[in-house]
Enzyme design. Sequence first.
Site, PDB file in Angstrom:
ATOM      1  CB  CYS A   2      -0.876   0.015   1.259  1.00  0.00           C
ATOM      2  SG  CYS A   2      -1.895  -1.448   1.427  1.00  0.00           S
ATOM      3  NE  ARG A  27       4.308   1.756  -1.464  1.00  0.00           N
ATOM      4  CZ  ARG A  27       5.291   1.532  -0.590  1.00  0.00           C
ATOM      5  NH1 ARG A  27       6.508   1.913  -0.902  1.00  0.00           N
ATOM      6  NH2 ARG A  27       5.089   0.939   0.557  1.00  0.00           N
ATOM      7  CD1 TRP A  75      -0.269  -5.875  -1.874  1.00  0.00           C
ATOM      8  CD2 TRP A  75      -0.472  -5.386  -4.029  1.00  0.00           C
ATOM      9  NE1 TRP A  75       0.119  -6.982  -2.590  1.00  0.00           N
ATOM     10  CE2 TRP A  75       0.024  -6.713  -3.911  1.00  0.00           C
ATOM     11  CE3 TRP A  75      -0.671  -4.879  -5.301  1.00  0.00           C
ATOM     12  CZ2 TRP A  75       0.313  -7.520  -5.017  1.00  0.00           C
ATOM     13  CZ3 TRP A  75      -0.387  -5.677  -6.403  1.00  0.00           C
ATOM     14  CH2 TRP A  75       0.096  -6.976  -6.258  1.00  0.00           C
ATOM     15  CG  ASN A  99       2.191  -0.420   3.610  1.00  0.00           C
ATOM     16  OD1 ASN A  99       1.741  -1.513   3.263  1.00  0.00           O
ATOM     17  ND2 ASN A  99       3.421  -0.031   3.332  1.00  0.00           N
ATOM     18  N   GLY A 100       0.476  -2.542   5.822  1.00  0.00           N
ATOM     19  CA  GLY A 100       1.003  -3.622   6.652  1.00  0.00           C
ATOM     20  C   GLY A 100      -0.055  -4.678   6.899  1.00  0.00           C
ATOM     21  CD  GLU A 479      12.973 -19.251 -11.245  1.00  0.00           C
ATOM     22  OE1 GLU A 479      12.252 -19.929 -12.012  1.00  0.00           O
ATOM     23  OE2 GLU A 479      12.923 -18.012 -11.207  1.00  0.00           O
ATOM     24  CE  LYS A 483      13.586 -14.876 -12.710  1.00  0.00           C
ATOM     25  NZ  LYS A 483      12.666 -15.947 -12.743  1.00  0.00           N
ATOM     26  CD  GLU A 486      12.271 -14.585 -16.786  1.00  0.00           C
ATOM     27  OE1 GLU A 486      11.217 -14.226 -17.302  1.00  0.00           O
ATOM     28  OE2 GLU A 486      12.336 -15.096 -15.668  1.00  0.00           O
ATOM     29  CG  HIS A 502      22.667 -41.303 -19.830  1.00  0.00           C
ATOM     30  ND1 HIS A 502      23.009 -42.616 -19.937  1.00  0.00           N
ATOM     31  CD2 HIS A 502      22.658 -41.030 -18.498  1.00  0.00           C
ATOM     32  CE1 HIS A 502      23.186 -43.147 -18.741  1.00  0.00           C
ATOM     33  NE2 HIS A 502      22.966 -42.197 -17.845  1.00  0.00           N
ATOM     34  CE  LYS A 601       5.676  -9.902 -12.302  1.00  0.00           C
ATOM     35  NZ  LYS A 601       6.911 -10.675 -12.028  1.00  0.00           N
TER      36      LYS A 601
END
Length: 606
Positions: A2, A27, A75, A99-100, A479, A483, A486, A502, A601
Amino acid sequence: MCGIVGFVGNEDCVDMLIDGLSKLEYRGYDSAGIAVMDNKQIEVRKSKGRLADLTAKMEKEGRLKGTCGIGHTRWATHGEPSDINSHPHGNKRISIVHNGIIENYRDLKAFLIDQGYSFVSETDTEVVAKLLDYYYDGNPVDTIAKVIGEIRGSYALGILFRDFPDKIYAIRKDSPLIIGIAKNGNFIASDVPAILKYTKEYYLLEANEIATLTKDSVSVCDIHKNPIEKELNVADWDLDAAEKGGYEHFMLKEINEQPTAIKTTIAPRISEGMPYLEESGMTKEMLKGYNRIYIVACGTAMHAGLIGKYVIEKLAKVEVTVDIASEFRYRNPIITDKDLVILISQSGETADTLAALHLAKENGATTMSVVNVKGSSIARGSDIVVYTHAGPEISVASTKAYAVQLSIMYLLAFELAYAKEAISEEECRRLTKELQEIPDKIQDILVLKERCQFIASRLVNAESLLYIGRGLDYALSMEGSLKLKEISYIHSESYAAGELKHGTISLITEDMPVIAIATQENLFEKTLSNIKEVKSRGAKVTVICREGTKDDKTFANHLVTLPNMDDLMMPMLALVPMQYIAYYTAVLKGCDVDKPRNLAKSVTVE
Ligand code: AGP
């Protein structure tokens, strides 16, 4: 997260509140609102949607005016995005923006209901507002001090009291809040960008310091009303840099936010040292009933599922199948009403994952989603939702969202294994404690950035790389490879270390760097032999392993060592050098790190 803005000064505050909130849009938010002291009354305007929706609503309902007010972009964490859940919250006497996350809001809400209070929203913030009202004795600082003693969790609060129409009060713990000192008045704000247009001078509030702002003064005290002298800071950022908190890219900022993101995500899901997912609706009785679990997701989220698979099968002895969502829906999976299908998604809007959710529901399975965006389509469509609290992830490359997805996978594995009596309470407590140590351990290893920057400089001209590992290290290598690909556009491939001989080992030359993840103690010797296989064929090898690994100088060209933890927990640490190496390689290549070519995104199309 937030966003909070407040202003008290010599001119109308409404435009400054809206402008300040607009500088916090990075944010992420789903609703916005302001409260203004208008003719000595607290007047509120708030709306789901964008700031434009709020200003349109103000035009329709009558524009507010006043020289003292607070504003908020929300948020959502508790309660869907909606007008009524938007901030500010309160009543005619008190209004707050927050915020929190208040962890004990349920108990406090029950207490206030017993005291005759009613609630209109689903938010934890409204509970704080009503608690302030309950304790209000005519002295705002005393009132705030009493409330702070009752609440647990993270908070940054901007507060208006009708009896003090020319003052703003503020306090924070774990969520950021600054005090801006300007010529025309004084500000509170979640972050520097909100005030840069008016001033570069600000105070940083420390935990549980109470600030009282008037148009020409700022006083700060502790909860015992002892005055505190604050040091003035001067921002040397431009606006663009400020939105990134001084980091060059959102991705680097979000890598560094991982300790807080994990802490905020797991704290409400651990009760007295044991995993506690029941607040999501997933009871122990339900968990005991599942003998087959599907984890379905895309990209990084799917990689989190792979880690989840290893940990759940090892601890709970329950069969887990991980599927790429775009494959799952076309392979005619065997799904029954006895199965649990877990959908992992940062955005909660990925089309392939949403389609997989629908398929699972059509076949009667219990669906559980692990989602970072409150009220998103996948969250709304699932039987059970476990929200991660990473805050908005701006960079296209997922980092902190991956970290918090892993943390939920671990908690689920621990609770499932304990529910199935596959592990003892003692073992469950031990593992849960290790998970709680992760944020501090990640904080400690963030210093690896220089080492990773150096390694990146050795990779930047490669045509292609191999990432290798065994077990959890292999799952993590997927992963790491994604990363790098991309954001640096360098081809790489994740490969099971034991499988190289192999066929794929034919690719190895001195021009094919290899990144070996070798954190699993029980597999180290075998991975080491694979490292030596590729090294003897000319590959330059970067090894990510544990501190104190024997002969670690002989088998690696470049070495990254990590603190020792249980094998199971090591991916939570090894993810950091993976992310850093990809990030710095992309930076050295001059790529658009936060917005890589061809990527979005959230992939809301099939
Ligand atoms: C990860 O870095 C990518 N941005 C991408 O793989 C992403 O993880 C994938 O598209 C899934 O997105 P979601 O988590 O929002 O569903």
